[in-house]
Design a protein around this motif. Sequence first.
Motif: not given
Length: 170
Positions: A37-39, A58-65, A73-78, A168-169
């Motif tokens: 959603v940030v992208a 996004g990537k399944s390794s970069l998530t937030a609740e 998310f696609a990036t850690e910055a996002n 799924a990401p």
Amino acid sequence: MKRILLAAAAVISLGLPVFAGEQYIDGTGYAVSGYDVVAYRSLPQSTVGTSQPSGVPGKSSLTAEHNGATFAFATEANRAAFLSDPDYYAPQYDGHCAYGVSKGGKVPGNPNLWRIVDDKLYLNITTVVNGFWEEDIPGNINLAEGNWPGIEPNNASGNKIPNFTSSAPD
């Protein structure tokens, strides 16, 4: 005395946080079908009446609740940007179709049918519906804002997004 108590209750309630309803989640198990959603904020926005660029998965390794849902998310910055202000980045109407809400219902939002208006992310369900929404964006947002408080507490839509295959990401 009664008026004073009612006025005090109104003032106190205005200071309480507003909680969103259930976020739309499709079969991926992620909000916004796992799209970042940030992208959307860095994608070029097409003129009304033309197709927007596709969302960024996004990537399944970069998530937030947030709001009871997992966002990818696609990036850690996002991810970090989202965590700093999730309500700013999350789509309006808990990821449901903006035009659907303007008509008084909850149907899914397609992550590839998006538009940012007045710094808010809106999704729609199909290209035809998106066309109707774009015929009068301010009017449809006004209608949706009026309808949302009455339908927001309803359960999230269980419908599937037509003509959209989510995965799924990774």
